[in-house]
Design a protein around this motif. Structure first.
Motif, mmCIF file in Angstrom:
data_model
loop_
_atom_site.group_PDB
_atom_site.id
_atom_site.type_symbol
_atom_site.label_atom_id
_atom_site.label_comp_id
_atom_site.label_asym_id
_atom_site.label_seq_id
_atom_site.Cartn_x
_atom_site.Cartn_y
_atom_site.Cartn_z
ATOM 1 N N ALA A 36 -66.029 21.090 57.318
ATOM 2 C CA ALA A 36 -64.798 21.803 57.014
ATOM 3 C C ALA A 36 -63.927 20.893 56.169
ATOM 4 O O ALA A 36 -63.779 19.705 56.477
ATOM 5 C CB ALA A 36 -64.087 22.171 58.304
ATOM 6 N N HIS A 37 -63.388 21.429 55.101
ATOM 7 C CA HIS A 37 -62.449 20.670 54.282
ATOM 8 C C HIS A 37 -61.059 21.130 54.688
ATOM 9 O O HIS A 37 -60.607 22.204 54.297
ATOM 10 C CB HIS A 37 -62.722 20.931 52.790
ATOM 11 N N GLN A 38 -60.407 20.294 55.479
ATOM 12 C CA GLN A 38 -59.152 20.732 56.113
ATOM 13 C C GLN A 38 -58.023 21.071 55.138
ATOM 14 O O GLN A 38 -57.380 22.108 55.296
ATOM 15 C CB GLN A 38 -58.690 19.690 57.119
ATOM 16 N N PRO A 39 -57.773 20.239 54.125
ATOM 17 C CA PRO A 39 -56.625 20.548 53.260
ATOM 18 C C PRO A 39 -56.741 21.891 52.546
ATOM 19 O O PRO A 39 -55.739 22.497 52.213
ATOM 20 C CB PRO A 39 -56.619 19.393 52.253
ATOM 21 N N SER A 40 -57.976 22.341 52.292
ATOM 22 C CA SER A 40 -58.128 23.637 51.608
ATOM 23 C C SER A 40 -58.402 24.754 52.612
ATOM 24 O O SER A 40 -58.227 25.931 52.304
ATOM 25 C CB SER A 40 -59.285 23.569 50.610
ATOM 26 N N GLY A 41 -58.879 24.379 53.797
ATOM 27 C CA GLY A 41 -59.251 25.382 54.793
ATOM 28 C C GLY A 41 -60.629 25.969 54.542
ATOM 29 O O GLY A 41 -61.009 26.953 55.175
ATOM 30 N N PHE A 42 -61.408 25.382 53.627
ATOM 31 C CA PHE A 42 -62.734 25.942 53.322
ATOM 32 C C PHE A 42 -63.820 25.392 54.248
ATOM 33 O O PHE A 42 -63.859 24.192 54.541
ATOM 34 C CB PHE A 42 -63.161 25.622 51.879
ATOM 35 N N GLN A 43 -64.703 26.287 54.642
ATOM 36 C CA GLN A 43 -65.928 25.890 55.324
ATOM 37 C C GLN A 43 -66.932 25.619 54.198
ATOM 38 O O GLN A 43 -67.182 26.493 53.361
ATOM 39 C CB GLN A 43 -66.390 27.059 56.215
ATOM 40 N N CYS A 44 -67.464 24.404 54.140
ATOM 41 C CA CYS A 44 -68.285 24.038 52.974
ATOM 42 C C CYS A 44 -69.749 23.839 53.346
ATOM 43 O O CYS A 44 -70.059 23.279 54.402
ATOM 44 C CB CYS A 44 -67.773 22.735 52.378
ATOM 45 N N ASP A 45 -70.638 24.270 52.460
ATOM 46 C CA ASP A 45 -72.077 24.014 52.564
ATOM 47 C C ASP A 45 -72.503 23.291 51.297
ATOM 48 O O ASP A 45 -72.434 23.870 50.208
ATOM 49 C CB ASP A 45 -72.864 25.338 52.653
ATOM 50 N N LEU A 46 -72.915 22.040 51.441
ATOM 51 C CA LEU A 46 -73.368 21.293 50.259
ATOM 52 C C LEU A 46 -74.885 21.273 50.242
ATOM 53 O O LEU A 46 -75.523 20.845 51.209
ATOM 54 C CB LEU A 46 -72.809 19.860 50.310
ATOM 55 N N THR A 47 -75.473 21.764 49.167
ATOM 56 C CA THR A 47 -76.930 21.752 49.018
ATOM 57 C C THR A 47 -77.291 20.961 47.758
ATOM 58 O O THR A 47 -76.418 20.655 46.944
ATOM 59 C CB THR A 47 -77.504 23.176 48.871
ATOM 60 N N ALA A 48 -78.559 20.669 47.605
ATOM 61 C CA ALA A 48 -79.012 20.001 46.380
ATOM 62 C C ALA A 48 -80.338 20.642 45.996
ATOM 63 O O ALA A 48 -80.986 21.276 46.830
ATOM 64 C CB ALA A 48 -79.191 18.505 46.637
ATOM 65 N N ASN A 49 -80.703 20.528 44.769
ATOM 66 C CA ASN A 49 -82.000 21.042 44.331
ATOM 67 C C ASN A 49 -82.151 22.528 44.704
ATOM 68 O O ASN A 49 -83.175 22.947 45.217
ATOM 69 C CB ASN A 49 -83.115 20.204 44.988
ATOM 70 N N ASN A 50 -81.114 23.288 44.429
ATOM 71 C CA ASN A 50 -81.078 24.687 44.857
ATOM 72 C C ASN A 50 -80.809 25.572 43.637
ATOM 73 O O ASN A 50 -79.944 26.427 43.651
ATOM 74 C CB ASN A 50 -79.932 24.811 45.889
ATOM 75 N N ARG A 51 -81.585 25.312 42.574
ATOM 76 C CA ARG A 51 -81.297 25.978 41.295
ATOM 77 C C ARG A 51 -81.515 27.477 41.343
ATOM 78 O O ARG A 51 -80.859 28.234 40.636
ATOM 79 C CB ARG A 51 -82.152 25.376 40.175
ATOM 80 N N VAL A 52 -82.463 27.921 42.175
ATOM 81 C CA VAL A 52 -82.731 29.364 42.226
ATOM 82 C C VAL A 52 -81.500 30.105 42.771
ATOM 83 O O VAL A 52 -81.127 31.166 42.258
ATOM 84 C CB VAL A 52 -83.985 29.684 43.073
#
Ligand code: GTP
Ligand code: MG
Length: 581
Positions: free
Chosen positions: A327-343
């Motif tokens: 969770a990124h508190q200052p923005s309030g966003f729930q974040c999912d970080l992926t890599a190598n996910n070009r499709v």
């Protein structure tokens, strides 16, 4: 979280000169120029080793209603703006004017807006990156007595008030902009005041879609994350994908991020100029998946240990698509970080393109996604539910089947593609046209109201047991496997994007489609009511709690007469309203 006043400071000499030029050159030239820049960006983003430095055209500078930018241009524009921006926690009860005055010492501010999330935060976009550097130079390390700080400097700052607090009421004159959705009851009330279903759909979209400020904040969070990842991979970029950028995002939706390392491997494209060539020594990984896992593991650790405002970091590395969730508190966003996910990035681009082709596409998809969420057809908890991605593909498939079709098939979009559009990812052909001008639409004039009714009818009677949904062909195909719901993955065509959906969830979806189709056909719910307090009707009725909560009990129950069912729907709303007050 509430957005506070939005102040645009576009009066820098450069931008007013640009605006003057744009004004002078007129609409035709402007569009041509935008397209040239767009084509240029498209060639560079994602394949080039050099980060895009040129300032992308701004939609608002274009002042052109129909001036649609490609997905690449939107991405490049968002990233570029974000790199000139900082996120600042402001002291409470301090006037915006004062804050801007202090910050302006570092250079011209192009855009400023603030919102409330555990305090007041301001997004400040400077005209140049030098201004950001100057501001960071002036910032000090916090001195919190005995507390120990990780000395990681970022563009997330706090503006401390050193003098006495200002009087209250200073902010009262400032306009509030919502950053989260209004409660469903309030939405239903608003919808009930509209005079047609078409207008209700527009009202719903306007109330719940991402605002420009929210989109900018999403790009800024990606850019802050990129600064962390850049400690290891200076040429990386972090791009938003999914509903943050596909045009169907609802305020409060998660932030899907893609760590793009193509900027590094792109350097391999350089041709050697002599008989001797230097290359980097690199550690080998067992597989691409293993490399992705270790990169995400290390960056996830950094985010957890050093990332200001990042909390609840979870490394979900054994998932089909490894990710780091936080969770990124200052923005309030729930974040999912992926890599190598070009499709997934390509899928987002495709959805964006379809949404831009005809305004009805975006509005209908948006409405169905909200309807599905209101009834728990979709959920943000993983499980046997239908996902928003699947719901979106179902709406697109339905629109391809109208007579005449409202949107073309994916195979047609592939046939229209030029050389620059060619994209093969892990052996999958992900090619499709990106130039809107090459796509000729047929003249379908159906209203949104009709499309909404027909959508429910279509899926209330669809042969799910035998047929597969396929937007490549725009026609149902025989099901290649026994899963209850089969929706072909648009790019990895051997895969079913709704493999997780079980029979019960599909039955619920069908029952809800039947109910909504039926409700829209009833006169009592299908026409606006006059008089004082608006009574739910049309789309508002469809968002009320369903009467088909359990499919099994519904099968046993005989259908009540229309008036009874409407009465019970209205009573349930009344009860909800009473709970609220
Ligand atoms: P929200 O529910 O608002 O987050 O919608 P979303 O469109 O962002 O969906 P989600 O976060 O689940 O997924 C993000 C993106 O990943 C989607 O837009 C798709 O591009 C892609 N995606 C999601 N699910 C699948 C899937 O099953 N297969 C493939 N190929 N891509 C998927
Ligand atoms: Mg998402």
């Amino acid at each position: 979280m509430r957005m506070r006043s939005s102040l645009e400071r576009t009066a820098t000499m450069a931008s007013s000169f640009a605006a003057h030029r744009l004004h002078m050159s007129g609409r035709g030239n402007l569009l041509k120029r935008l397209k040239n820049v767009d084509a240029f960006l498209r060639r560079r983003v994602g394949t080039s080793a050099v980060p895009v430095r040129e300032e992308a055209p701004r939609k608002d500078e274009a002042g052109e209603k129909d001036g649609r930018l490609s997905f690449y241009a939107v991405q490049a524009q968002g990233q570029e703006q974000a790199e000139r921006s900082v996120l600042i926690n402001c002291p409470p009860k301090t006037s915006e004017k004062k804050i801007i005055k202090v910050l302006s010492r570092h250079g011209d501010i192009k855009k400023y807006f603030s919102y409330e999330s555990y305090g007041v935060y301001a997004v400040v976009e400077f005209a140049t990156r030098e201004s950001v550097a100057s501001l960071l130079e002036a910032a000090s390390i916090p001195n919190n007595g005995h507390e120990c700080m990780v000395p990681y400097k970022s563009r997330l700052l706090t503006l401390r008030s050193l003098g006495p607090a200002e009087g209250s009421g200073q902010q009262s004159s400032q306009q509030n902009h919502p950053q989260t959705t209004i409660p469903i009851n309030e939405l239903i009330h608003r919808l009930s005041q509209e005079e047609s279903i078409d207008r209700q759909i527009t009202c719903l979209t306007d109330a719940y879609q991402l605002t420009e400020e929210n989109s900018r904040l999403r790009f800024l969070v990606c850019s802050l994350l990129k600064d962390i990842a850049a400690a290891y991979f200076p040429e990386c970029s972090i791009k938003p994908f999914g509903s943050s950028v596909n045009g169907f995002g609802k305020l409060g939706c998660d932030l899907d991020m893609f760590l793009d390392l193509d900027g590094i491997s792109g350097r391999n494209l350089k041709t050697a100029k002599s008989a001797l060539a230097l290359e980097y020594q690199m550690k080998r990984a067992n597989s691409e998946r293993a490399a992705t896992q270790s990169i995400l593991s290390v960056i996830g650790e950094c985010v957890d240990q050093f990332g200001p405002g990042c909390v609840g970091v979870q490394k979900i590395l054994n998932a089909r698509c490894p990710l780091v969730r936080f969770a990124h508190q200052p923005s309030g966003f729930q974040c999912d970080l992926t890599a190598n996910n070009r499709v997934a990035m390509k899928s987002s681009e495709l959805l964006y393109l379809y949404g831009q082709l005809d305004p009805r596409v975006r509005q209908l998809v948006f409405t169905i996604r909200c309807w599905a969420r209101a009834h728990g057809v979709t959920s943000n908890i993983p499980g046997a539910w239908i996902t928003n991605f699947s719901v979106t593909v179902m709406v697109l498939f339905f629109l391809q089947g109208r007579s005449p079709p409202i949107i073309p098939t994916l195979d047609h979009l592939r046939d229209l593609a030029g050389a620059a559009d060619r994209s093969v990812i892990e052996g999958n052909d992900c090619t499709f046209v990106s130039d809107f001008d090459k796509i000729r639409l047929q003249s379908n004039t159906e209203t949104l109201e009709r499309l909404l009714c027909e959508f429910f009818d279509f899926y209330a009677t669809f042969a799910f047991s035998k047929k597969s949904i396929n937007i490549r062909k725009g026609k149902e195909q025989n099901k290649p496997e026994a899963a209850p719901l089969h929706i072909q993955n648009p790019f990895e065509t051997a895969l079913n994007i709704s493999k997780n959906v079980n029979g019960t969830q599909l039955e619920r979806f069908v029952a809800l489609c039947q109910e909504s189709s039926w409700l829209l056909q009833q006169r009592d719910t299908h026409t606006p009511k006059g008089g004082g307090t608006p009574t739910p009707w049309g789309l508002a009725t469809l968002l009320l709690p369903s009467q088909v909560a359990g499919v099994k009990s519904r099968k046993k129950r005989k259908r009540e007469p229309a008036s009874e069912r409407i009465k019970s729907l209205l009573e349930s709303l009344k009860a909800k309203n009473q709970l609220k007050t």
